[in-house]
Design a protein around this motif. Structure first.
Motif, PDB file in Angstrom:
ATOM      1  N   SER A 190      33.909  38.310  50.455  1.00 46.15           N
ATOM      2  CA  SER A 190      34.851  37.685  49.523  1.00 46.15           C
ATOM      3  C   SER A 190      34.821  38.432  48.199  1.00 46.15           C
ATOM      4  O   SER A 190      33.745  38.661  47.619  1.00 46.15           O
ATOM      5  N   THR A 191      35.977  38.819  47.708  1.00 41.56           N
ATOM      6  CA  THR A 191      36.088  39.500  46.421  1.00 41.56           C
ATOM      7  C   THR A 191      37.129  38.782  45.570  1.00 41.56           C
ATOM      8  O   THR A 191      37.822  37.863  46.043  1.00 41.56           O
ATOM      9  N   ASP A 204      39.877  39.862  44.771  1.00 37.63           N
ATOM     10  CA  ASP A 204      41.207  40.125  45.310  1.00 37.63           C
ATOM     11  C   ASP A 204      41.400  39.531  46.703  1.00 37.63           C
ATOM     12  O   ASP A 204      42.396  39.785  47.374  1.00 37.63           O
ATOM     13  N   GLY A 205      40.425  38.765  47.163  1.00 36.76           N
ATOM     14  CA  GLY A 205      40.521  38.162  48.495  1.00 36.76           C
ATOM     15  C   GLY A 205      39.436  38.687  49.421  1.00 36.76           C
ATOM     16  O   GLY A 205      38.558  39.459  49.017  1.00 36.76           O
ATOM     17  N   ASP A 206      39.487  38.269  50.683  1.00 32.49           N
ATOM     18  CA  ASP A 206      38.490  38.702  51.658  1.00 32.49           C
ATOM     19  C   ASP A 206      38.764  40.130  52.112  1.00 32.49           C
ATOM     20  O   ASP A 206      39.911  40.520  52.337  1.00 32.49           O
ATOM     21  N   VAL A 207      37.679  40.872  52.234  1.00 30.10           N
ATOM     22  CA  VAL A 207      37.768  42.259  52.686  1.00 30.10           C
ATOM     23  C   VAL A 207      36.840  42.442  53.879  1.00 30.10           C
ATOM     24  O   VAL A 207      35.678  42.023  53.839  1.00 30.10           O
ATOM     25  N   LYS A 208      37.355  43.094  54.979  1.00 30.67           N
ATOM     26  CA  LYS A 208      36.534  43.386  56.150  1.00 30.67           C
ATOM     27  C   LYS A 208      36.095  44.839  56.111  1.00 30.67           C
ATOM     28  O   LYS A 208      36.883  45.730  55.799  1.00 30.67           O
ATOM     29  N   SER A 265      37.318  45.794  43.604  1.00 31.53           N
ATOM     30  CA  SER A 265      37.153  44.920  44.768  1.00 31.53           C
ATOM     31  C   SER A 265      36.240  45.534  45.815  1.00 31.53           C
ATOM     32  O   SER A 265      35.749  44.845  46.693  1.00 31.53           O
ATOM     33  N   THR A 296      32.873  40.327  56.700  1.00 26.10           N
ATOM     34  CA  THR A 296      33.919  39.826  55.806  1.00 26.10           C
ATOM     35  C   THR A 296      33.288  39.469  54.461  1.00 26.10           C
ATOM     36  O   THR A 296      32.423  38.602  54.379  1.00 26.10           O
ATOM     37  N   LYS A 310      39.534  42.034  35.722  1.00 26.24           N
ATOM     38  CA  LYS A 310      39.692  42.846  36.923  1.00 26.24           C
ATOM     39  C   LYS A 310      38.356  43.514  37.243  1.00 26.24           C
ATOM     40  O   LYS A 310      37.736  44.103  36.372  1.00 26.24           O
TER      41      LYS A 310
END
Length: 493
Positions: free
Chosen positions: A131-132, A134-138, A33, A129, A30
């Motif tokens: 990429s992490t 945990d998914g894409d973060v804006k 993010s 945008t 973990k």
């Protein structure tokens, strides 16, 4: 070297296995993010420092590059300047390009159309945008603003223009510069439109147009080549056209307005951004009427008649509603909406403005109060003047009294707008009469001494209390009285 690496890894593994905080490498790892988002800083690299639109003809301009790559879908650019509180925002593509039209629009919205170099601070913002695990973060990111200079392209527009010719001697009018176009208080690049109204000749009216340089060349050197004429050819009679210097035309290019138009004046409008002109023949009619909210926008009720004044200036005084109050009809065109005079913007409540009769819109008073609305037929302009007294004396009745009834009764007028009275009246035989208020002689309107005014000699006079009797020959008349101004009118029917 290889052995040292493996030994280090083995030692590290042994140390970790001896701690109480043992982490099973089979378990998912973990990470925070937000770390990649927080660590990303938007960086801008300007690719141009100054743009001169006189030489820059590309439709798309590469304004900057960034380190965002495919992380963004586009940018929002905010343009501000140190010497004004105005700002403007446009969009840029993901690769930092803007359209020339958008950029020109920014300059014009903040500074107007003048071709001067302007300096802007440009702030860039975008949604990135990232990429992490945990998914894409804006995330919204901004960059350090950069400086951009921009200069618009514009044709030269002189500060002033003049009519040469018309009813005046050509050389003399060039020397005197007396036929000067009027212009607003704006920059000529923000408002390139100039207007003038000149009298019509008894026959055809010939003229040309020039600025100070052109008129000085005529006076000082006898050089007529800098005058502006019509591109349609010398003597063209069209009411619209384009202008060019005589030196480019190869002929005089003088404009000719035929006497057959029957005009009293010609209103000339020039747009020097387009080098275009429009001419409106002005025919001075005997009477002009208010049509609008005050009389129900009726195309048949001639109940609201302008008071004529000197030098073709007319007025109407009443309490207006302040919303879509009026247009104007002359006596010859009454009922023809295409011939009504008004303003360019529907409901315009400016204190003054220009009159037009092509696509004319309703004029509004500045507020719902008592005003005198004045029109100048020489310049085709209008002005609102607010009355100092907003509580004029009220009358229950206004009537005619005279020889027709033995000075013993009253012929009633109707109050058609506040303080304006009207009636259709038939005088059976020649005789004298007066106006009076509330069926009482304490307030009555006449003119001069008895019989000084014969209504067939002039249909309007300004009356006063207790003045002489009015002589009215036998006939039918539309009768008008304004009890504020004392304007009295008899229009034969």
């Amino acid at each position: 070297m290889t052995k040292k690496i493996f030994m280090g890894l083995a030692l590290a593994a042994g140390l970790w296995s001896c701690t109480e905080d043992y982490t099973d490498w089979e378990s998912p790892q973990k990470n925070d993010s937000n770390d990649p988002v927080q660590k990303f800083a938007l960086a801008i690299q300007p690719t141009v420092q100054a743009i001169d639109f006189a030489t820059e003809k590309a439709q798309t301009i590469q304004l900057f590059t960034t380190n965002a790559g495919d992380k963004v879908e586009g940018y929002a650019l905010e343009f501000t300047a140190n010497d004004t509180e105005k700002s403007a925002t446009i969009n840029a593509t993901p690769d930092g390009k803007v359209t020339a039209a958008d950029l020109i629009g920014v300059v014009k919205s903040i500074y107007g159309n003048a071709p001067e170099e302007r300096t802007f601070n440009v702030a860039v913002a975008t949604d990135v945008t990232i990429s992490t695990a945990d998914g894409d973060v804006k995330a919204r990111k901004t960059a350090t603003p950069f400086t951009l200079k921009a200069k618009l392209e514009a044709s030269y527009i002189a500060p002033a223009y003049y009519v040469v010719g018309g009813t005046l001697d050509w050389a003399a009018s060039a020397a005197s510069k007396e036929q000067k176009f009027s212009h607003s208080d704006k920059s000529v690049y923000d408002d390139p439109v100039f207007t003038i109204t000149i009298p019509a000749s008894s026959g055809d009216t010939w003229f040309a147009i020039g600025d100070d340089e052109a008129l000085d060349a005529i006076t000082n050197n006898g050089d007529w080549s800098k005058l502006l004429g019509t591109t349609a050819g010398n003597g063209d009679t069209s009411l619209t056209g384009t202008l060019a210097p005589r030196s480019e035309l190869g002929n005089e290019g003088s404009i000719c307005m035929p006497g057959s138009l029957g005009a009293s004046f010609f209103k000339i409008t020039i747009n020097m951004e387009e080098y275009s002109y429009e001419i409106t023949p002005v025919v001075i009619a005997a009477q002009y009427y208010v049509v609008g909210d005050v009389q129900g926008w009726s195309d048949s009720k001639k109940t609201c008649l302008f008071t004529p004044g000197e030098n073709n200036i007319l007025s109407y005084t009443t309490k207006w509603k302040g919303e879509y109050d009026l247009k104007i009809w002359d006596a010859n065109s009454f009922g023809n909406w295409d011939a009504a005079w008004g303003c360019a913007v529907d409901g315009d409540n400016s204190p003054s403005g220009n009159l037009i009769n092509s696509g004319a819109q309703a004029i509004s008073a500045p507020s719902a109060e008592f005003y005198t609305f004045t029109i100048d037929l020489n310049t085709m302009t209008y002005t609102w003047t607010k009355l100092a007294n907003q509580s004029p004396t009220e009358y229950t009745n206004i009537s005619l009294i005279g020889e027709f009834n033995g000075w013993g009764g009253d012929f009633e007028l109707e109050q058609v707008t506040p303080h304006n009275w009207y009636a259709i009246y038939t005088q059976a035989a020649d005789g004298q009469l007066k106006f009076r208020a509330n069926h009482d002689w304490s307030t009555n309107w006449g003119f001069g001494n008895d019989m000084d005014w014969n209504v067939t000699d002039a249909f309007n006079k300004i009356g006063s209390n207790g003045a002489g009797n009015i002589f009215v020959p036998a006939g039918t008349y539309a009768v008008y009285l304004n009890d504020i101004t004392g304007s009295m009118m008899f229009v034969a029917q």
